[in-house]
Design an enzyme around this catalytic site. Structure first.
Site, short mmCIF file in Angstrom:
data_model
loop_
_atom_site.label_atom_id
_atom_site.label_comp_id
_atom_site.label_asym_id
_atom_site.label_seq_id
_atom_site.Cartn_x
_atom_site.Cartn_y
_atom_site.Cartn_z
N GLY A 1 0.83 -1.20 0.00
CA GLY A 1 0.00 0.00 0.00
C GLY A 1 0.86 1.24 0.00
N SER A 2 0.32 2.31 0.58
CA SER A 2 1.01 3.59 0.49
C SER A 2 2.23 3.63 1.42
CB SER A 2 0.05 4.71 0.86
OG SER A 2 -0.40 4.55 2.18
N THR A 3 3.20 4.44 1.05
CA THR A 3 4.39 4.62 1.87
C THR A 3 4.03 5.19 3.24
OG1 THR A 3 5.79 4.82 -0.08
CG2 THR A 3 6.62 5.83 1.93
N GLY B 1 2.64 2.39 5.31
CA GLY B 1 3.77 1.50 5.59
C GLY B 1 4.62 2.01 6.74
N CYS C 1 2.10 0.18 -8.56
CA CYS C 1 3.20 0.63 -7.70
C CYS C 1 4.48 0.81 -8.51
CB CYS C 1 3.40 -0.32 -6.54
SG CYS C 1 3.56 -2.03 -7.05
N GLU D 1 4.54 10.31 -6.09
CA GLU D 1 3.76 9.28 -6.75
C GLU D 1 2.36 9.83 -7.02
OE1 GLU D 1 2.52 5.71 -4.46
OE2 GLU D 1 3.27 4.59 -6.18
O1 TXE Z 1 -3.60 3.41 0.32
P1 TXE Z 1 -3.52 2.80 1.76
P2 TXE Z 1 -4.79 4.35 -0.27
C1 TXE Z 1 -0.48 4.73 -2.83
C2 TXE Z 1 -0.89 5.58 -3.99
C3 TXE Z 1 -2.24 6.06 -3.59
C4 TXE Z 1 -2.07 6.24 -2.12
C5 TXE Z 1 -3.31 6.22 -1.29
O2 TXE Z 1 0.00 6.65 -4.14
O3 TXE Z 1 -2.59 7.25 -4.21
O4 TXE Z 1 -1.25 5.18 -1.74
O5 TXE Z 1 -4.04 5.02 -1.48
C6 TXE Z 1 -5.07 -0.37 4.60
N1 TXE Z 1 -3.13 0.23 9.33
N2 TXE Z 1 -0.74 3.34 -3.03
O6 TXE Z 1 -5.16 5.41 0.70
O7 TXE Z 1 -4.29 3.64 2.71
C7 TXE Z 1 -6.20 -0.02 3.67
O8 TXE Z 1 -7.44 -0.32 4.26
C8 TXE Z 1 -3.28 -0.88 8.59
C9 TXE Z 1 0.36 2.58 -3.54
O9 TXE Z 1 -5.87 3.47 -0.74
O10 TXE Z 1 -2.08 2.52 2.03
C10 TXE Z 1 -5.86 -0.89 2.46
O11 TXE Z 1 -6.28 -2.23 2.67
N3 TXE Z 1 -3.81 -0.89 7.37
C11 TXE Z 1 0.11 1.13 -3.49
C12 TXE Z 1 -4.33 -0.83 2.42
O12 TXE Z 1 -3.94 -0.45 3.74
C13 TXE Z 1 -4.22 0.28 6.84
C14 TXE Z 1 -1.25 0.61 -3.57
C15 TXE Z 1 -3.75 0.17 1.41
O13 TXE Z 1 -4.33 1.43 1.61
C16 TXE Z 1 -4.08 1.49 7.56
C17 TXE Z 1 -2.23 1.48 -2.95
C18 TXE Z 1 -3.51 1.43 8.86
N4 TXE Z 1 -3.31 2.51 9.60
C19 TXE Z 1 -1.95 2.80 -2.74
N5 TXE Z 1 -4.55 2.50 6.79
C20 TXE Z 1 1.13 0.24 -4.09
N6 TXE Z 1 2.36 0.26 -3.59
O14 TXE Z 1 0.84 -0.55 -4.96
C21 TXE Z 1 -4.97 1.96 5.63
N7 TXE Z 1 -4.77 0.60 5.65
#
Ligand code: TXE
Length: 486
Positions: free
Chosen positions: A232-234, A237, A288, A385
């Site tokens: 997911g997002s940095t 992460g 990503c 990104e």
């Molecule tokens: O990602 P999130 P979002 C990047 C991309 C995008 C941005 C936002 O730039 O515009 O992130 O996307 C879960 N503890 N990528 O907001 O929030 C959430 O429910 C645990 C890059 O959708 O990171 C989902 O299942 N989990 C990327 C997952 O994390 C949590 C792909 C990803 O969501 C959480 C997606 C928390 N505190 C977005 N908060 C890639 N690398 O491929 C959220 N989640």
């Protein structure tokens, strides 16, 4: 052109659940009455597809306990026993390929050509490949043990493929899992839960708990979880890394990117144009490892962008179920707002916006293929990104300058190098700090190859031997006590 893909079977399945879903815990659906729910929508039309349970303490706790109970029995099956289950999952993914592809396209907005020809076949390939690892695991990883219960949190851009990347190696290694799909795209994970039941997987081996980031946080905080695997997002992460620090949990993070696509003067320009289409317009750029920075050597820059613009004029943006569509819908209105915001700030910083003439559909969440030209190295367009169909264009003079530009972000997930001089390409590739570097190609994935990042793109690898190692712990080999000499 051909008729749009028939969504009938997907609707029939949704109706069979009255368009309302609980969690899949311990081999059963949890009750759907009473608890908190949210809606998942089709971004191409705005229609509500289904009502989805928002997992809280009880759901996460129940799922982790079910996974814990199931784990010793699953491990005790041995590699060959687990392989039979992984083969069954792979075969059933193939059997249900059509409905999985349509559900993915309805929920995510990606073109049916992609979900049908790329996502779902790669999912099946991932389970077949890891059935092979299960078969060999005692020989290939002697003196290793599974970690136990794995918490897996996946994003919305490749919902079922990221599920496969996470679940297949975890199960092959003898772990059990609790997986949380992204809130925008839970449907294929829920359909996959039924595939687990159909495959005769023991109850509790795979548990699916739906919800948003709060549900994910509960999984991260649960003390009985032995490892968290996150894509997911940095930003998220970073939060997960902080929360798991000192907990003893193993962690792998697959985060964002700003991957360079480098075109040298001597590249096959027509092939490279098709490469760009794949690199940044595949899945609306919501990838990503999207090649979101185009670095062109000065001598061909004008000619290449001209060819690229001509090709962009032919890309069809529209109904994701239409088999002729190249660019489907953006996953959600919030994601579209994010794209608009970064593009707006980039233009304010001096980037020149170029979009093809054809308009996007007037309803639904769409964004056209877009170039940002005259981008400077430290600007937002070059550094942030965007996660949309937007390509930042820059030029360079020498290979050294190309490498410096390529490495000039906080990320390091992937890169693509285009040249007909293989010595040049092979010289440049290892100088780029990225987990994957493709030469005269892009977006080449295989279950046998480790995928992952450098720097703020995360750590840990998924796929192949390295990916298996992420789900195992070495264990000291017990040795007979040595005789003590007097
Ligand atoms: O990602 P999130 P979002 C990047 C991309 C995008 C941005 C936002 O730039 O515009 O992130 O996307 C879960 N503890 N990528 O907001 O929030 C959430 O429910 C645990 C890059 O959708 O990171 C989902 O299942 N989990 C990327 C997952 O994390 C949590 C792909 C990803 O969501 C959480 C997606 C928390 N505190 C977005 N908060 C890639 N690398 O491929 C959220 N989640």
């Amino acid at each position: 052109g051909p008729a749009p893909e028939d969504r009938g079977p997907a609707d029939t399945w949704l109706e069979s659940h009255k368009r309302t879903f609980g969690h899949f815990i311990d081999g059963k659906w949890s009750a759907v009455k009473g608890g908190a729910h949210f809606e998942t929508c089709n971004p191409a039309t705005g229609e509500v597809l289904a009502s989805i349970a928002q997992g809280g303490d009880k759901a996460v706790g129940d799922a982790v306990r079910a996974a814990r109970r199931a784990q010793p029995g699953w491990a005790a099956l041995g590699g060959a026993g687990r392989a039979r289950h992984l083969y069954a999952l792979a075969r059933l993914v193939q059997k249900h390929a059509r409905i999985l592809a349509v559900l993915e396209t309805l929920d995510n907005g990606k073109p049916i050509r992609e979900s049908r020809d790329i996502d779902v076949p790669l999912v099946a390939r991932h389970f077949y490949h890891h059935a092979g690892w299960a078969q060999l695991i005692e020989d290939e990883f002697p003196a290793h043990r599974p970690l136990g219960v794995i918490g897996q949190i996946v994003p919305w851009n490749f919902p079922l493929l990221m599920l496969a990347w996470k679940i297949a190696p975890a199960l092959a290694a003898g772990n059990t899992v609790v997986l949380k799909p992204a809130e925008y795209t839970p449907l294929t994970a829920l359909r996959f839960a039924e595939i687990c039941a159909e495959a005769g997987l023991p109850a509790g081996v795979v548990n699916i708990v739906t919800g948003d980031g709060r549900t994910g946080a509960l999984l991260v905080e649960n003390e009985a979880v032995d490892k968290i695997a996150f894509t997911g997002s940095t930003e998220v992460g970073r939060i997960i890394r902080q929360k798991t620090a000192g907990s003893g949990k193993k962690l792998s993070l697959e985060l964002g990117g700003k991957s360079p696509f480098i075109v040298f003067d001597d590249a096959d320009l027509d092939s490279a144009v098709e490469g760009v289409v794949d690199a940044i317009w595949f899945n609306q750029g919501q990838v990503c490892c999207a090649g979101s920075r185009l670095l062109i050597q000065e001598g061909v820059a004008a000619r290449f962008t001209e060819k690229l613009k001509a090709r962009m004029e032919t890309l069809r943006v529209g109904d994701p179920l239409d088999k002729c569509t190249d660019i489907g819908a953006i996953v959600d209105a919030r994601q579209l707002d994010g794209i608009n915001e970064i593009v707006g700030r980039s233009v304010a910083q001096g980037a020149r916006l170029w979009q093809p003439a054809a308009p996007c559909p007037s309803t639904g969440i769409f964004y056209p293929p877009t170039l940002l030209e005259d981008v400077t190295t430290s600007s937002i367009a070059a550094q942030e990104e965007i996660f949309g169909p937007v390509l930042a264009v820059m030029t360079f003079r020498t290979p050294e300058e190309a490498v410096a530009l390529a490495n000039n972000t906080r990320y390091g997930l992937a890169a693509s190098v285009w040249s007909e001089n293989i010595n040049l390409a092979l010289g440049v590739a290892p100088a780029i700090k990225a987990g994957s570097v493709w030469i005269n190609s892009t977006n080449m994935f295989d279950a046998a190859v480790g995928f992952g990042g450098y720097r703020q793109s995360g750590f840990g690898r998924e796929g192949g031997r390295e990916g298996m190692a992420e789900y195992l712990r070495p264990e000291p080999i017990p040795s007979a006590p040595k005789a003590v000499r007097a």
